[in-house]
Write an enzyme that holds these catalytic residues in place. Sequence first.
Site, PDB file in Angstrom:
ATOM      1  N   GLU A  68       8.695  -0.087   9.421  1.00  0.00           N
ATOM      2  CA  GLU A  68       8.633   0.574   8.111  1.00  0.00           C
ATOM      3  C   GLU A  68       8.178   2.011   8.273  1.00  0.00           C
ATOM      4  O   GLU A  68       7.556   2.359   9.271  1.00  0.00           O
ATOM      5  CB  GLU A  68       7.630  -0.165   7.203  1.00  0.00           C
ATOM      6  CG  GLU A  68       8.047  -1.567   6.856  1.00  0.00           C
ATOM      7  CD  GLU A  68       6.941  -2.347   6.142  1.00  0.00           C
ATOM      8  OE1 GLU A  68       5.878  -1.770   5.849  1.00  0.00           O
ATOM      9  OE2 GLU A  68       7.163  -3.537   5.893  1.00  0.00           O
ATOM     10  N   LYS A 110       5.709   5.031   7.778  1.00  0.00           N
ATOM     11  CA  LYS A 110       4.264   5.169   7.531  1.00  0.00           C
ATOM     12  C   LYS A 110       4.107   6.299   6.523  1.00  0.00           C
ATOM     13  O   LYS A 110       4.203   7.476   6.848  1.00  0.00           O
ATOM     14  CB  LYS A 110       3.514   5.487   8.823  1.00  0.00           C
ATOM     15  CG  LYS A 110       2.007   5.541   8.619  1.00  0.00           C
ATOM     16  CD  LYS A 110       1.288   5.801   9.943  1.00  0.00           C
ATOM     17  CE  LYS A 110      -0.219   5.581   9.832  1.00  0.00           C
ATOM     18  NZ  LYS A 110      -0.852   6.279   8.731  1.00  0.00           N
ATOM     19  N   ARG A 145      -3.814   4.025   0.350  1.00  0.00           N
ATOM     20  CA  ARG A 145      -3.665   2.584   0.226  1.00  0.00           C
ATOM     21  C   ARG A 145      -4.188   2.106  -1.120  1.00  0.00           C
ATOM     22  O   ARG A 145      -5.303   2.451  -1.504  1.00  0.00           O
ATOM     23  CB  ARG A 145      -4.495   1.954   1.352  1.00  0.00           C
ATOM     24  CG  ARG A 145      -4.350   0.467   1.499  1.00  0.00           C
ATOM     25  CD  ARG A 145      -3.406   0.203   2.612  1.00  0.00           C
ATOM     26  NE  ARG A 145      -3.277  -1.179   2.962  1.00  0.00           N
ATOM     27  CZ  ARG A 145      -3.422  -1.645   4.195  1.00  0.00           C
ATOM     28  NH1 ARG A 145      -3.790  -0.850   5.175  1.00  0.00           N
ATOM     29  NH2 ARG A 145      -3.198  -2.912   4.464  1.00  0.00           N
ATOM     30  N   ARG A 205      -8.868   1.318  -0.262  1.00  0.00           N
ATOM     31  CA  ARG A 205      -9.269   0.693   0.988  1.00  0.00           C
ATOM     32  C   ARG A 205     -10.795   0.577   1.086  1.00  0.00           C
ATOM     33  O   ARG A 205     -11.320  -0.308   1.732  1.00  0.00           O
ATOM     34  CB  ARG A 205      -8.709   1.621   2.061  1.00  0.00           C
ATOM     35  CG  ARG A 205      -8.927   1.250   3.424  1.00  0.00           C
ATOM     36  CD  ARG A 205      -8.053   2.155   4.264  1.00  0.00           C
ATOM     37  NE  ARG A 205      -8.707   2.366   5.530  1.00  0.00           N
ATOM     38  CZ  ARG A 205      -8.191   3.045   6.525  1.00  0.00           C
ATOM     39  NH1 ARG A 205      -7.019   3.613   6.393  1.00  0.00           N
ATOM     40  NH2 ARG A 205      -8.834   3.172   7.644  1.00  0.00           N
ATOM     41  N   GLU A 215       1.216   1.510  -0.458  1.00  0.00           N
ATOM     42  CA  GLU A 215       0.847   2.903  -0.195  1.00  0.00           C
ATOM     43  C   GLU A 215       1.413   3.726  -1.341  1.00  0.00           C
ATOM     44  O   GLU A 215       2.606   3.672  -1.646  1.00  0.00           O
ATOM     45  CB  GLU A 215       1.440   3.351   1.151  1.00  0.00           C
ATOM     46  CG  GLU A 215       1.023   4.738   1.579  1.00  0.00           C
ATOM     47  CD  GLU A 215      -0.342   4.799   2.296  1.00  0.00           C
ATOM     48  OE1 GLU A 215      -1.037   3.766   2.395  1.00  0.00           O
ATOM     49  OE2 GLU A 215      -0.704   5.897   2.739  1.00  0.00           O
ATOM     50  N   PHE A 234       4.208  -2.902   0.487  1.00  0.00           N
ATOM     51  CA  PHE A 234       4.604  -3.433   1.798  1.00  0.00           C
ATOM     52  C   PHE A 234       4.061  -4.830   2.082  1.00  0.00           C
ATOM     53  O   PHE A 234       4.333  -5.407   3.126  1.00  0.00           O
ATOM     54  CB  PHE A 234       4.253  -2.470   2.933  1.00  0.00           C
ATOM     55  CG  PHE A 234       2.825  -2.014   2.959  1.00  0.00           C
ATOM     56  CD1 PHE A 234       1.833  -2.841   3.423  1.00  0.00           C
ATOM     57  CD2 PHE A 234       2.486  -0.739   2.518  1.00  0.00           C
ATOM     58  CE1 PHE A 234       0.518  -2.426   3.453  1.00  0.00           C
ATOM     59  CE2 PHE A 234       1.172  -0.309   2.543  1.00  0.00           C
ATOM     60  CZ  PHE A 234       0.176  -1.165   3.019  1.00  0.00           C
ATOM     61  N   ARG A 274      -8.493  -5.285  12.065  1.00  0.00           N
ATOM     62  CA  ARG A 274      -7.590  -4.368  12.759  1.00  0.00           C
ATOM     63  C   ARG A 274      -6.992  -5.182  13.901  1.00  0.00           C
ATOM     64  O   ARG A 274      -7.524  -5.194  15.009  1.00  0.00           O
ATOM     65  CB  ARG A 274      -8.389  -3.169  13.275  1.00  0.00           C
ATOM     66  CG  ARG A 274      -7.567  -1.957  13.607  1.00  0.00           C
ATOM     67  CD  ARG A 274      -8.438  -0.800  14.057  1.00  0.00           C
ATOM     68  NE  ARG A 274      -8.998  -0.016  12.971  1.00  0.00           N
ATOM     69  CZ  ARG A 274      -8.328   0.862  12.248  1.00  0.00           C
ATOM     70  NH1 ARG A 274      -7.047   1.095  12.497  1.00  0.00           N
ATOM     71  NH2 ARG A 274      -8.903   1.547  11.286  1.00  0.00           N
ATOM     72  N   LYS A 304       0.753   1.153  14.514  1.00  0.00           N
ATOM     73  CA  LYS A 304       1.252   2.418  13.966  1.00  0.00           C
ATOM     74  C   LYS A 304       1.661   3.318  15.115  1.00  0.00           C
ATOM     75  O   LYS A 304       1.032   3.321  16.177  1.00  0.00           O
ATOM     76  CB  LYS A 304       0.175   3.079  13.113  1.00  0.00           C
ATOM     77  CG  LYS A 304      -1.104   3.399  13.855  1.00  0.00           C
ATOM     78  CD  LYS A 304      -2.105   4.115  12.972  1.00  0.00           C
ATOM     79  CE  LYS A 304      -3.418   4.282  13.722  1.00  0.00           C
ATOM     80  NZ  LYS A 304      -4.509   4.812  12.945  1.00  0.00           N
TER      81      LYS A 304
HETATM   82  P1  AMP Z   1      -4.335   4.893   9.751  1.00  0.00           P
HETATM   83  O1  AMP Z   1      -5.125   5.315   8.544  1.00  0.00           O
HETATM   84  O2  AMP Z   1      -3.721   6.034  10.501  1.00  0.00           O
HETATM   85  O3  AMP Z   1      -5.077   3.927  10.633  1.00  0.00           O
HETATM   86  O4  AMP Z   1      -3.080   4.071   9.204  1.00  0.00           O
HETATM   87  C1  AMP Z   1      -3.222   2.957   8.390  1.00  0.00           C
HETATM   88  C2  AMP Z   1      -2.812   3.305   6.987  1.00  0.00           C
HETATM   89  O5  AMP Z   1      -1.420   3.625   6.905  1.00  0.00           O
HETATM   90  C3  AMP Z   1      -2.928   2.157   6.033  1.00  0.00           C
HETATM   91  O6  AMP Z   1      -4.248   1.964   5.603  1.00  0.00           O
HETATM   92  C4  AMP Z   1      -2.014   2.557   4.901  1.00  0.00           C
HETATM   93  O7  AMP Z   1      -2.749   3.304   3.958  1.00  0.00           O
HETATM   94  C5  AMP Z   1      -1.009   3.472   5.562  1.00  0.00           C
HETATM   95  N1  AMP Z   1       0.403   3.031   5.500  1.00  0.00           N
HETATM   96  C6  AMP Z   1       1.431   3.842   5.207  1.00  0.00           C
HETATM   97  N2  AMP Z   1       2.596   3.193   5.222  1.00  0.00           N
HETATM   98  C7  AMP Z   1       2.315   1.897   5.525  1.00  0.00           C
HETATM   99  C8  AMP Z   1       3.137   0.728   5.700  1.00  0.00           C
HETATM  100  N3  AMP Z   1       4.462   0.757   5.577  1.00  0.00           N
HETATM  101  N4  AMP Z   1       2.483  -0.422   6.014  1.00  0.00           N
HETATM  102  C9  AMP Z   1       1.143  -0.470   6.161  1.00  0.00           C
HETATM  103  N5  AMP Z   1       0.337   0.608   6.005  1.00  0.00           N
HETATM  104  C10 AMP Z   1       0.906   1.789   5.691  1.00  0.00           C
END
Ligand code: AMP
Length: 569
Positions: free
Chosen positions: A248, A250, A255, A271, A301, A342, A418, A424
């Site tokens: 998907e 990002k 969130r 979050r 998101e 999502f 986590r 990601k």
């Molecule tokens: P990070 O903050 O870099 O650890 O990335 C995680 C965050 O990416 C999640 O908490 C979501 O807010 C965001 N996110 C964006 N797109 C998606 C997606 N398709 N699935 C899950 N999380 C997503």
Amino acid sequence: MRYSEFVDVYEALSATTKKLEKIEILAEFLIKIKEHPKWIYLLRGRVLPDYDEREFGISGQLSIKAIARASGVKPEKVVERFKKLGDLGNVAEELVGKKKQGTLFSKNLEVQKVFDNLEKLVSIEGKGAVDKKLNLIVELLTSADGKGAKYIIRTLLNDLRVGVADALLRDAISRAFFAENKEMVLRIEEAYDKANDFAEIFEKAVKGKAELMKIDIMPGRPLKVMLPVKVTDVDEAFRICGKRVAVEHKYDGFRVLINKDSKGRISLFTRKLDNVTKQFPDIVEVVRKYVRGRDFILDSEVVGFDPKTKEYKPFEAISQRIRRKYDIEKLRKVLPVEINVFDIIYYNGKSEIEKSFLGRRKLLERVIKQSAWKIRPATQIITDEKKEVMEFYHEALRIGEEGIMVKRLDAPYRPGRRVGYIVKMKPEVKDLDLVIIGGEYGTGKRAGGLTSFIVACRGENGKFLEVGKVSSGLKEKEGSEGTTYAELNKILQPLIIGETKEYVKIKPKAVVSVTYQNIQPSPRYSSGFALRFPRITHYRPERGKHDIATIEEIKLEFKRGHNNQRGIG
Ligand code: AMP
């Protein structure tokens, strides 16, 4: 029970850094207070479950007034001692303690009284609130002894410093009621991730395993989200998530867990578990109209876009909508949002977390009526081809997304974890979410305000470890996108809890994203590391101290950088 018994436990906890000793102290004490499940909050300086974001709302200034009144000295004297000792808890201990020595005094402050007054503080609002709050605090301080006063003030300032992190409390509950059974530690952990309420866990644990196992997720109550791990290439993503995966975009938004409870009430949580329903009436309307179902929890998101050009906006542009409490109608027009759903975690009276991701996605597609620029299931492909993943990745970057998320098809949903069910992948940028724990005043152009900020990562036992001082990245003037020095100062002002000549201590609440050039060892900061050339890129109102980088991540990043440098050299 007398409050002094709590004080003894606080003292015993802060006298040791050994985990096992802390667990023993806590377990023993939990058995003593098992008739009062809510008192468990006090062990972490609170009176509410973690999901309830309401605060005591007590500033350093108000505490100074309360200490002055309770100890019969002038506020100036309190300020003078504060400048000397740098900690209002210690000032309260000294001044209230001194007063008590001169009087015939018996320790008669009851825990329930402390709890009741603290609970009232949380809900007082409106006219005369400050005076009412002051009275409640003075009432406690006048019936406390010096040590009691210290912990009351520290509790009020969210600065208890006895090191009772989630994991410790979990282990203590397990030791107290399940003889430290390993499986039960896990069960307690899972129950906590679903309920976010230690009083509930404690109450059920006292009744036994069967009751504990009944704890489940519930729409309307905030829930910790599942988080991804980071990968650097597609092979690693396949290795973690399996050969056939969902991929998907990002999205660069924030969130939101969208809840509809059985009474039809819709609530939105970040979050950090903050309730942002009032700030986003547009999301509530869209969900009501385009999502079928009596009750549900959706994971999504939310992304901002330009209403004229229909281009996505970076997170920073809509972050102001999260904080804003007024002009909401105006703001929703200029900064509209699109909801990218999502995941679905609960549907029509049933938890869906044990269902596979593929199954949940199918359900999600059934219940959402897609509508352009309003709501849609996240753009997704299912593939086992590396080439396809890479094409999707480049396309995501081309349209301005942050990267991609790769998801395991047969995985359950694990709240608060986590785990490797989601990974990601994004271009390598060195940035970390950190919390501000201190600051320094500027001279010259920006004199008067804080211009340097001490940022920290998460250590063990709920401790925060400094990783550097950052003084650039914020905007000078309002108007452009992004947070200004003045805005951050305004946010930090009520969080100031200690002050020496050149340094202020700040409650660890304000989270910022910080980029840097590299990480190096440094004896100057308590983590043992320092970020070189750090810059604040965003203020993160929707993230909390639990979301920030851990010391393990800092060490890992340090190692990575170190290896890279050696590789190049
Ligand atoms: P990070 O903050 O870099 O650890 O990335 C995680 C965050 O990416 C999640 O908490 C979501 O807010 C965001 N996110 C964006 N797109 C998606 C997606 N398709 N699935 C899950 N999380 C997503």
